[in-house]
Design a protein around this motif. Structure first.
Motif, PDB file in Angstrom:
ATOM      1  N   HIS A  49      -6.652  -5.763  -0.952  1.00 36.37           N
ATOM      2  CA  HIS A  49      -5.940  -7.009  -1.197  1.00 36.37           C
ATOM      3  C   HIS A  49      -4.677  -6.660  -1.967  1.00 36.37           C
ATOM      4  O   HIS A  49      -4.735  -6.213  -3.116  1.00 36.37           O
ATOM      5  CB  HIS A  49      -6.800  -7.990  -1.982  1.00 36.37           C
ATOM      6  N   SER A  61       3.199  -4.851  -8.424  1.00 35.50           N
ATOM      7  CA  SER A  61       2.303  -4.883  -7.267  1.00 35.50           C
ATOM      8  C   SER A  61       0.906  -4.464  -7.717  1.00 35.50           C
ATOM      9  O   SER A  61       0.756  -3.606  -8.591  1.00 35.50           O
ATOM     10  CB  SER A  61       2.788  -3.960  -6.149  1.00 35.50           C
ATOM     11  N   ARG A 113      -2.198 -11.867   6.775  1.00 36.85           N
ATOM     12  CA  ARG A 113      -1.446 -12.507   5.694  1.00 36.85           C
ATOM     13  C   ARG A 113      -2.282 -13.620   5.074  1.00 36.85           C
ATOM     14  O   ARG A 113      -2.896 -14.423   5.776  1.00 36.85           O
ATOM     15  CB  ARG A 113      -0.132 -13.067   6.214  1.00 36.85           C
ATOM     16  N   THR A 138      -1.157  -7.797  -3.645  1.00 36.36           N
ATOM     17  CA  THR A 138      -0.379  -8.914  -4.200  1.00 36.36           C
ATOM     18  C   THR A 138       0.830  -8.349  -4.925  1.00 36.36           C
ATOM     19  O   THR A 138       0.852  -7.176  -5.332  1.00 36.36           O
ATOM     20  CB  THR A 138      -1.223  -9.762  -5.163  1.00 36.36           C
ATOM     21  N   ALA A 139       1.843  -9.197  -5.127  1.00 38.54           N
ATOM     22  CA  ALA A 139       3.071  -8.756  -5.787  1.00 38.54           C
ATOM     23  C   ALA A 139       3.718  -9.921  -6.520  1.00 38.54           C
ATOM     24  O   ALA A 139       3.454 -11.097  -6.217  1.00 38.54           O
ATOM     25  CB  ALA A 139       4.042  -8.162  -4.774  1.00 38.54           C
ATOM     26  N   GLY A 191      -1.102 -13.044  -0.815  1.00 40.66           N
ATOM     27  CA  GLY A 191      -0.628 -11.702  -0.513  1.00 40.66           C
ATOM     28  C   GLY A 191      -1.089 -11.242   0.855  1.00 40.66           C
ATOM     29  O   GLY A 191      -1.147 -12.031   1.804  1.00 40.66           O
ATOM     30  N   TRP A 192      -1.428  -9.975   0.936  1.00 43.13           N
ATOM     31  CA  TRP A 192      -1.826  -9.371   2.204  1.00 43.13           C
ATOM     32  C   TRP A 192      -3.219  -8.772   2.097  1.00 43.13           C
ATOM     33  O   TRP A 192      -3.571  -8.171   1.088  1.00 43.13           O
ATOM     34  CB  TRP A 192      -0.821  -8.287   2.615  1.00 43.13           C
TER      35      TRP A 192
END
Length: 263
Positions: free
Chosen positions: A163, A187, A146, A165-166, A150-151
Protein backbone atom coordinates in the motif's frame (compact mmCIF):
# COMPACT_ATOMS: atom_id res chain seq x y z
CA UNK A 1 30.16 7.60 1.92
CA UNK A 2 29.89 11.13 3.33
CA UNK A 3 31.98 12.80 0.58
CA UNK A 4 30.50 13.97 -2.70
CA UNK A 5 31.25 11.46 -5.46
CA UNK A 6 30.16 11.08 -9.07
CA UNK A 7 26.93 9.13 -9.40
CA UNK A 8 27.10 6.44 -12.10
CA UNK A 9 24.41 6.56 -14.77
CA UNK A 10 24.89 3.08 -16.20
CA UNK A 11 25.77 -0.37 -14.94
CA UNK A 12 25.73 -1.40 -11.30
CA UNK A 13 26.70 0.56 -8.21
CA UNK A 14 29.54 -0.94 -6.13
CA UNK A 15 28.30 -2.54 -2.93
CA UNK A 16 30.10 0.13 -0.87
CA UNK A 17 27.86 2.76 -2.49
CA UNK A 18 24.84 1.41 -0.60
CA UNK A 19 23.46 1.96 2.87
CA UNK A 20 21.60 -0.71 4.84
CA UNK A 21 18.29 -0.11 6.63
CA UNK A 22 15.99 -2.60 8.34
CA UNK A 23 13.85 -3.56 11.31
CA UNK A 24 15.66 -6.64 12.58
CA UNK A 25 13.69 -9.05 10.38
CA UNK A 26 13.62 -7.43 6.94
CA UNK A 27 16.14 -5.18 5.22
CA UNK A 28 16.83 -2.97 2.23
CA UNK A 29 19.87 -1.56 0.45
CA UNK A 30 19.66 2.09 -0.65
CA UNK A 31 22.10 3.22 -3.32
CA UNK A 32 23.72 6.64 -3.70
CA UNK A 33 21.55 7.04 -6.79
CA UNK A 34 18.42 7.16 -4.60
CA UNK A 35 17.21 3.68 -5.59
CA UNK A 36 16.35 0.85 -3.23
CA UNK A 37 17.97 -1.88 -5.28
CA UNK A 38 17.49 -4.79 -2.89
CA UNK A 39 14.78 -5.42 -0.32
CA UNK A 40 13.53 -8.53 1.46
CA UNK A 41 10.42 -8.25 3.65
CA UNK A 42 8.89 -9.30 5.97
CA UNK A 43 11.91 -11.57 6.65
CA UNK A 44 15.49 -11.75 5.51
CA UNK A 45 14.82 -15.13 3.82
CA UNK A 46 11.77 -13.86 1.89
CA UNK A 47 11.93 -13.58 -1.93
CA UNK A 48 13.34 -10.13 -2.90
CA UNK A 49 10.72 -7.47 -3.48
CA UNK A 50 13.32 -5.31 -5.26
CA UNK A 51 16.42 -6.86 -6.81
CA UNK A 52 17.97 -4.50 -9.39
CA UNK A 53 21.23 -4.92 -7.48
CA UNK A 54 21.53 -8.25 -9.30
CA UNK A 55 19.43 -7.59 -12.41
CA UNK A 56 18.96 -3.93 -13.32
CA UNK A 57 16.58 -4.72 -16.18
CA UNK A 58 14.13 -7.10 -14.50
CA UNK A 59 15.00 -7.01 -10.79
CA UNK A 60 12.84 -4.00 -9.89
CA UNK A 61 13.57 -1.07 -7.55
CA UNK A 62 12.07 1.81 -5.60
CA UNK A 63 13.55 4.96 -7.12
CA UNK A 64 13.42 8.41 -5.56
CA UNK A 65 15.92 10.73 -7.26
CA UNK A 66 16.21 14.00 -9.18
CA UNK A 67 16.60 13.93 -12.92
CA UNK A 68 20.05 14.98 -14.13
CA UNK A 69 21.81 13.41 -11.13
CA UNK A 70 25.60 13.73 -11.26
CA UNK A 71 26.89 13.80 -7.66
CA UNK A 72 25.72 12.19 -4.41
CA UNK A 73 26.73 11.26 -0.88
CA UNK A 74 25.34 9.21 2.02
CA UNK A 75 25.49 9.13 5.80
CA UNK A 76 23.54 7.89 8.82
CA UNK A 77 21.97 10.19 11.35
CA UNK A 78 24.19 9.81 14.41
CA UNK A 79 23.43 6.84 16.67
CA UNK A 80 20.51 5.69 14.49
CA UNK A 81 19.77 3.36 11.60
CA UNK A 82 18.21 6.24 9.66
CA UNK A 83 19.96 6.75 6.32
CA UNK A 84 20.34 10.09 4.51
CA UNK A 85 21.19 10.24 0.79
CA UNK A 86 21.90 13.56 -0.93
CA UNK A 87 21.72 13.46 -4.73
CA UNK A 88 22.86 16.61 -6.56
CA UNK A 89 21.39 17.39 -9.95
CA UNK A 90 22.12 20.16 -12.45
CA UNK A 91 19.34 22.33 -11.01
CA UNK A 92 19.32 21.50 -7.29
CA UNK A 93 20.00 19.20 -4.37
CA UNK A 94 17.62 16.73 -2.68
CA UNK A 95 17.93 15.21 0.78
CA UNK A 96 16.37 11.74 0.94
CA UNK A 97 15.81 10.13 4.34
CA UNK A 98 15.03 6.40 4.56
CA UNK A 99 14.01 4.21 7.49
CA UNK A 100 11.94 1.20 8.49
CA UNK A 101 9.43 2.13 11.16
CA UNK A 102 9.75 0.46 14.57
CA UNK A 103 7.26 0.09 17.38
CA UNK A 104 7.62 2.49 20.34
CA UNK A 105 10.21 1.16 22.78
CA UNK A 106 11.36 -1.50 20.34
CA UNK A 107 14.60 -3.35 21.12
CA UNK A 108 16.32 -5.04 18.19
CA UNK A 109 18.30 -7.40 20.45
CA UNK A 110 15.04 -9.06 21.56
CA UNK A 111 13.89 -12.01 19.46
CA UNK A 112 10.44 -10.60 18.75
CA UNK A 113 8.87 -8.56 15.93
CA UNK A 114 9.69 -4.89 16.46
CA UNK A 115 8.81 -3.42 13.06
CA UNK A 116 5.46 -2.12 11.90
CA UNK A 117 5.89 -3.42 8.35
CA UNK A 118 6.44 0.03 6.86
CA UNK A 119 9.12 1.87 4.92
CA UNK A 120 9.19 5.67 5.02
CA UNK A 121 11.01 7.79 2.42
CA UNK A 122 11.22 11.57 2.73
CA UNK A 123 12.60 13.76 -0.06
CA UNK A 124 13.24 17.46 0.59
CA UNK A 125 14.74 19.96 -1.84
CA UNK A 126 17.52 21.83 -0.02
CA UNK A 127 18.80 23.85 -2.98
CA UNK A 128 17.29 25.02 -6.26
CA UNK A 129 14.49 23.05 -7.89
CA UNK A 130 14.30 19.54 -9.26
CA UNK A 131 12.15 17.14 -11.24
CA UNK A 132 11.89 14.23 -8.83
CA UNK A 133 11.49 10.78 -10.38
CA UNK A 134 9.36 8.34 -8.38
CA UNK A 135 9.20 4.70 -9.46
CA UNK A 136 7.95 1.75 -7.41
CA UNK A 137 8.63 -1.30 -9.58
CA UNK A 138 8.55 -4.62 -7.69
CA UNK A 139 10.28 -7.68 -9.10
CA UNK A 140 8.04 -9.89 -11.18
CA UNK A 141 4.40 -9.54 -12.13
CA UNK A 142 2.54 -6.79 -10.24
CA UNK A 143 -1.16 -5.93 -10.17
CA UNK A 144 -1.71 -2.20 -9.63
CA UNK A 145 -4.95 -0.70 -8.34
CA UNK A 146 -5.70 2.93 -7.54
CA UNK A 147 -7.38 3.66 -4.23
CA UNK A 148 -8.59 6.83 -2.54
CA UNK A 149 -5.62 6.87 -0.15
CA UNK A 150 -2.96 5.89 -2.69
CA UNK A 151 -1.94 2.87 -4.70
CA UNK A 152 -2.40 -0.81 -3.97
CA UNK A 153 0.10 -3.25 -5.49
CA UNK A 154 -0.27 -7.04 -5.38
CA UNK A 155 2.92 -9.04 -5.88
CA UNK A 156 2.13 -12.74 -6.47
CA UNK A 157 5.78 -13.75 -6.71
CA UNK A 158 6.50 -12.50 -3.18
CA UNK A 159 2.99 -13.24 -1.84
CA UNK A 160 2.81 -9.61 -0.66
CA UNK A 161 0.35 -6.76 -0.79
CA UNK A 162 1.78 -3.22 -0.88
CA UNK A 163 0.00 0.00 0.00
CA UNK A 164 1.75 3.13 -1.27
CA UNK A 165 0.71 6.56 0.05
CA UNK A 166 2.30 10.00 -0.30
CA UNK A 167 1.96 13.56 0.96
CA UNK A 168 1.41 14.71 -2.63
CA UNK A 169 -0.84 13.13 -5.26
CA UNK A 170 1.00 10.50 -7.28
CA UNK A 171 -0.34 10.01 -10.83
CA UNK A 172 0.94 6.45 -10.60
CA UNK A 173 3.59 4.22 -9.04
CA UNK A 174 5.88 5.65 -11.72
CA UNK A 175 5.80 9.42 -12.20
CA UNK A 176 7.77 12.71 -12.00
CA UNK A 177 7.07 15.60 -9.60
CA UNK A 178 8.42 19.16 -9.85
CA UNK A 179 9.63 20.47 -6.49
CA UNK A 180 11.20 23.78 -5.48
CA UNK A 181 13.51 24.60 -2.60
CA UNK A 182 11.86 23.89 0.74
CA UNK A 183 9.21 21.60 -0.76
CA UNK A 184 9.16 17.93 0.09
CA UNK A 185 7.52 14.57 -0.51
CA UNK A 186 6.69 12.01 2.15
CA UNK A 187 6.05 8.48 0.92
CA UNK A 188 5.10 5.44 2.94
CA UNK A 189 4.97 1.85 1.75
CA UNK A 190 3.25 -0.74 3.95
CA UNK A 191 3.32 -4.45 3.26
CA UNK A 192 1.30 -7.42 4.38
CA UNK A 193 1.39 -11.08 3.47
CA UNK A 194 -1.39 -12.35 1.25
CA UNK A 195 -3.94 -14.61 2.91
CA UNK A 196 -2.97 -18.24 2.48
CA UNK A 197 0.68 -17.41 1.92
CA UNK A 198 1.74 -19.01 5.20
CA UNK A 199 -0.08 -22.26 4.47
CA UNK A 200 1.37 -22.34 0.98
CA UNK A 201 4.85 -21.83 2.33
CA UNK A 202 4.24 -24.48 4.99
CA UNK A 203 3.24 -27.02 2.35
CA UNK A 204 6.28 -26.11 0.25
CA UNK A 205 8.58 -26.44 3.22
CA UNK A 206 7.00 -29.77 4.20
CA UNK A 207 7.51 -31.11 0.65
CA UNK A 208 11.10 -29.86 0.71
CA UNK A 209 11.74 -31.58 4.05
CA UNK A 210 10.27 -34.88 2.82
CA UNK A 211 12.33 -34.67 -0.35
CA UNK A 212 15.52 -34.04 1.63
CA UNK A 213 14.74 -36.97 3.95
CA UNK A 214 14.24 -39.22 0.93
CA UNK A 215 17.55 -38.06 -0.55
CA UNK A 216 19.32 -38.65 2.76
CA UNK A 217 17.84 -42.17 2.98
CA UNK A 218 18.89 -42.98 -0.58
CA UNK A 219 22.40 -41.68 0.07
CA UNK A 220 22.52 -43.63 3.33
CA UNK A 221 21.50 -46.85 1.60
CA UNK A 222 24.04 -46.26 -1.14
CA UNK A 223 26.83 -45.69 1.38
CA UNK A 224 25.79 -48.67 3.52
CA UNK A 225 25.37 -51.07 0.58
CA UNK A 226 29.02 -52.33 0.62
CA UNK A 227 28.84 -52.92 4.37
CA UNK A 228 25.55 -54.80 4.03
CA UNK A 229 26.95 -56.92 1.20
CA UNK A 230 30.07 -57.75 3.18
CA UNK A 231 28.12 -58.73 6.29
CA UNK A 232 25.70 -60.80 4.23
CA UNK A 233 28.58 -62.64 2.53
CA UNK A 234 30.15 -63.36 5.93
CA UNK A 235 26.87 -64.67 7.24
CA UNK A 236 26.37 -66.96 4.22
CA UNK A 237 29.92 -68.26 4.55
CA UNK A 238 29.29 -68.98 8.23
CA UNK A 239 26.07 -70.87 7.37
CA UNK A 240 27.83 -72.94 4.69
CA UNK A 241 30.68 -73.76 7.05
CA UNK A 242 28.27 -74.80 9.76
CA UNK A 243 26.29 -76.99 7.38
CA UNK A 244 29.49 -78.58 6.16
CA UNK A 245 30.56 -79.26 9.77
CA UNK A 246 27.24 -80.89 10.62
CA UNK A 247 27.52 -83.13 7.56
CA UNK A 248 31.00 -84.28 8.56
CA UNK A 249 29.86 -85.06 12.10
CA UNK A 250 26.93 -87.07 10.72
CA UNK A 251 29.22 -89.16 8.53
CA UNK A 252 31.51 -89.92 11.48
CA UNK A 253 28.55 -91.03 13.59
CA UNK A 254 27.37 -93.37 10.85
CA UNK A 255 30.86 -94.93 10.57
CA UNK A 256 30.93 -95.45 14.34
CA UNK A 257 27.57 -97.20 14.27
CA UNK A 258 28.71 -99.54 11.49
CA UNK A 259 31.90 -100.47 13.36
CA UNK A 260 29.97 -101.25 16.54
CA UNK A 261 27.51 -103.42 14.66
CA UNK A 262 30.25 -105.45 13.04
CA UNK A 263 31.88 -106.03 16.41
Amino acid sequence: MSQWSPAPHEGYLPIEDHGLIGDGRGCALVGRDGAISFMCVPRFDAPPLFCSLLDRHRGGSFLLAPEGLWLSRQHYIEDTGVLVTEPRADTGVVEITDAFLLRPGARLEVDAPVGTGELVRHARVTQGSVDLAVAVLPRGETHVERQAAGWHLTCPRQALKLHLTASRPLPGPRCTLSLNQGEDLWSRMRWSERRGADSGRSVSRAVAVLFMLAVINIIGLYLLAPVVKRELASFLEFVRARNAGETTDGDEDQESVKTTAQT
